[in-house]
Design an enzyme around this catalytic site. Structure first.
Site, PDB file in Angstrom:
ATOM      1  CD  GLU A  47      -2.572  -1.312   2.551  1.00  0.00           C
ATOM      2  OE1 GLU A  47      -2.543  -0.387   3.384  1.00  0.00           O
ATOM      3  OE2 GLU A  47      -3.093  -2.406   2.755  1.00  0.00           O
ATOM      4  CG  ASP A  58      -2.853   8.321   8.996  1.00  0.00           C
ATOM      5  OD1 ASP A  58      -2.718   7.093   9.081  1.00  0.00           O
ATOM      6  OD2 ASP A  58      -3.255   8.914   7.972  1.00  0.00           O
TER       7      ASP A  58
END
Ligand SMILES: Cc1ncc(COP(=O)(O)O)c(C=O)c1O
Lengths: 257, 388
Positions: A47, A58
């Site tokens: 990814e 995040d």
């Protein structure tokens, strides 16, 4: 052409090892090196993160790598340039992961077209909700044979999981806990209960577990309840600091031999 | 044309809920329950009583002789600065804390820029006995220190945010991350008409008391409910949304939204979103956004912490695009001058944010019989260090 993600799962459906890193980090032009080294040393799926200035899903490690990548000059245009020739020597499935705004500014259709030209197999766009994907984007993604991967979490209801299962073409991304990205050490009781609940649902889609997977131990634990797992923050931390990026990637991958 | 949101939270092409799956459960619950809860009789009664007895509403609509003389028209000041905690922000936090209680939440988080929303949140949490954590950019912690002290005294924990430009946008990111990590017990009290649906509509409804009162007060004072102009500053846009709300569908009322130009719209140091932004997605909704060609958010600048934000709420993006509202802007210097002027002519020290709305008075040609309402969204206590 058959989607490489689908093909991967027909060949192998246990202990799929997937790695995430931020494009443009640690150095602007490391993207290709990291991808090929990962493939050579055992990654089943990769990814590639498209950095965004405001990555709300995040934790600190990916916030920092995104900030540095953007400072280095990373853009989606540049990423596509870097990946132009990638299919000449890399055959693992590649997924682009990033937030919706940069993709929208690039133009959704344009973005999907570029992905398909290069040989990108899927996307993960955390802030593109299921409902919007279904009503506005699904046909475009399908035209370009891109699998858009959806997330489920400990909070996702069974009904919604069924719906996501129906819409998924690559795999379902099981977020391991209620959290932003980042390593958290051991897998706890609550997570195990969630993993078991999902296993019992007998979904048609394959499942990879991500968020908080950091080493061989947590990887194998997660693999007990899924088809494999995704390592992001821990991998990014390991390619930070002194030494060549190639060496650091090899070092990290050795732990999973 | 409808200037309110539709049932999916869209104002024209703006709005919606662009959230990661980790927030779905909470946002879905809010979307499905907020109207029923806030329209229920018990909620309305409790909200109304608290606005009156706790926040001190209605806030006065004050006829300013001296500004009226100066600008040769009729100027009324809506005195949100006189509310408990010193700004309009308390209207929204009272509403949201009552909602959070009904949802069974026990922990409250908020973002704040100027600290007014942080203080208003800490205040209602103290009263409700709920844990309160306020995220505030490190730059804002330094430039709005009186509000940091107040939050602490009220029992809230203030977390200084070190990422990005260390201002309101980054504080909002951090609050969202907190909510993702604490989905079960926590309610996020967003401080403006931004964020995913239902926040923009919900916050606008809580703030709509401002224009509801203006109508009643004007009727008593001048015999008609509608002014010719309503002027308000726009950070995310909650005081403007509240001031405009009951006039949105009255075409005779000119709505003037005033953004922060910072050092000047063309200088690269500005927060004038409608002048510098394009459609984009940040903090859960599609709106106008200051961004690079690559879709990265541009760090804004304004002397006023409450207006130092690279976006505006989706309602305002739609009011701008449809030209229902006119968007003006004022520089740091113009705002400082307007603050000084009001202080010395009327004995009212406005917040730096509100001073931007006052500065716009210099940019409009009024007729002598116009009725003009300026929303003084807050008081300037927190800004004394900047003023002096
Ligand atoms: C007094 C005052 N006015 C205005 C604002 C800007 O917010 P909004 O545009 O949501 O009214 C703030 C924000 O901190 C404020 O404190």
């Amino acid at each position: 052409m058959e989607n490489r993600i689908t093909k991967l799962f027909t060949k192998k459906d246990k202990e799929i090892l997937s790695l995430y890193f931020t494009a443009g980090y640690p150095e602007l032009n490391d993207t290709e090196t990291i991808i090929s080294t990962l493939e050579k040393h055992g990654a089943d799926l990769i990814e590639v993160g498209m950095p965004f200035s405001d990555p709300v899903a995040d934790g600190v490690v990916i916030q920092k790598s995104s900030e540095i990548a953007l400072d280095n000059g990373m853009t989606i245009h540049l990423l596509f340039e870097q990946l132009k020739e990638i299919r000449k020597h890399v055959s693992v499935p590649l997924i682009l992961m990033g937030y919706l705004n940069p993709v929208m500014q690039f133009g959704i259709e344009n973005f999907c077209k570029k992905c398909s030209e290069i040989g990108i197999d899927g996307t993960i766009i955390p802030d593109l909700p299921l409902e919007v994907y279904e009503s506005e984007y699904k046909t475009i993604f399908e035209t370009y044979s891109l699998s858009n991967i959806f997330l489920i979490t400990t909070q996702t209801s069974d009904d919604r999981i069924r719906k996501i299962d129906g819409l998924s073409s690559g795999f379902i991304y099981m977020v391991s806990s209620s959290s932003t990205t980042g390593a958290k050490g051991a897998v706890d009781q609550e997570q195990l209960a969630y993993f078991e609940r999902i296993s019992k649902m007998e979904l048609r889609s394959k499942r990879l577990i991500g968020f908080g997977i950091s080493d061989k131990h947590t990887f194998q634990r997660a693999c007990g309840y899924s088809n494999g797992a995704i390592i992001g923050s821990a991998f990014i931390s390991s390619i930070t600091g002194v030494g060549t990026v190639t060496e650091k990637v090899i070092q990290f991958m050795k732990k999973f031999d | 044309m409808n200037y309110q949101s539709d049932d999916k939270g869209y104002y024209g092409m703006f709005g919606g809920a662009f959230i990661p799956e980790m927030m779905h459960q909470n946002i879905d619950q809010l979307q499905n329950s907020y109207i029923d809860i806030i329209e229920s009789k018990s909620f309305k009664d409790e909200f109304k009583l608290l606005l009156q007895d706790y926040a001190g509403r209605p806030s006065p609509l004050y006829y300013s002789d001296r500004l009226s003389d100066h600008y040769k028209t009729h100027i009324y000041l809506k005195r949100e600065d006189l509310n408990h905690t010193g700004s309009h922000k308390i209207n929204n936090t009272i509403g949201q804390i009552l909602l959070a209680k009904r949802l069974g939440k026990t922990r409250i988080i908020a973002e704040t820029g100027a600290g007014q929303h942080g203080v208003a949140t800490a205040t209602v949490c103290a009263r409700a006995g709920l844990e309160c954590i306020v995220y505030m950019g490190a730059v804002d912690v330094a430039r709005q220190s009186p509000n940091v002290e107040k939050m602490k005294m009220l029992g809230a924990e203030v977390r200084a945010v070190q990422s990005g430009s260390k201002t309101l946008k980054d504080a909002t990111n951090e609050a969202i991350r907190d909510w993702i990590n604490n989905p079960v017990d926590t309610h996020y009290i967003i401080g403006s008409v931004v964020g995913p649906h239902p926040y923009p509509d919900m916050v606008a409804r809580f703030q709509s008391v401002i224009s509801e009162e203006i109508r009643i007060q004007l009727k008593l004072k001048v015999g008609r409910e509608t002014p010719d102009y309503v002027i308000a500053c726009v950070g995310g846009g909650s005081n403007a949304a509240g001031s405009f709300y009951h006039f949105l569908h009255e075409p005779s009322v000119k709505l003037i939204a005033v953004e922060a130009a910072g050092l000047g719209v063309e200088t690269g140091e500005s927060a004038a979103t409608t002048q510098l932004g394009k459609p984009g997605i940040l903090h859960g909704s599609r709106s106008l956004l200051m961004q690079t060609a690559d879709g990265q958010v541009i760090e804004p600048y304004s002397i006023s912490a409450g207006l130092d934000y690279p976006g505006i709420g989706p309602m305002h993006a739609n009011l701008f695009t449809t030209q229902r509202a006119q968007f003006l802007n004022a520089t740091d210097t113009e705002a400082l001058e307007a603050a000084l002027y009001l202080s010395q002519k009327e004995g009212i020290i406005p917040a730096l944010e509100s001073a931007h709305a006052l500065a716009a008075l210099n940019k409009i040609e009024f007729k002598p019989d116009d009725i003009v309402v300026v929303n003084v969204s807050g008081r300037g206590d927190k800004d004394m260090e900047t003023f002096l």
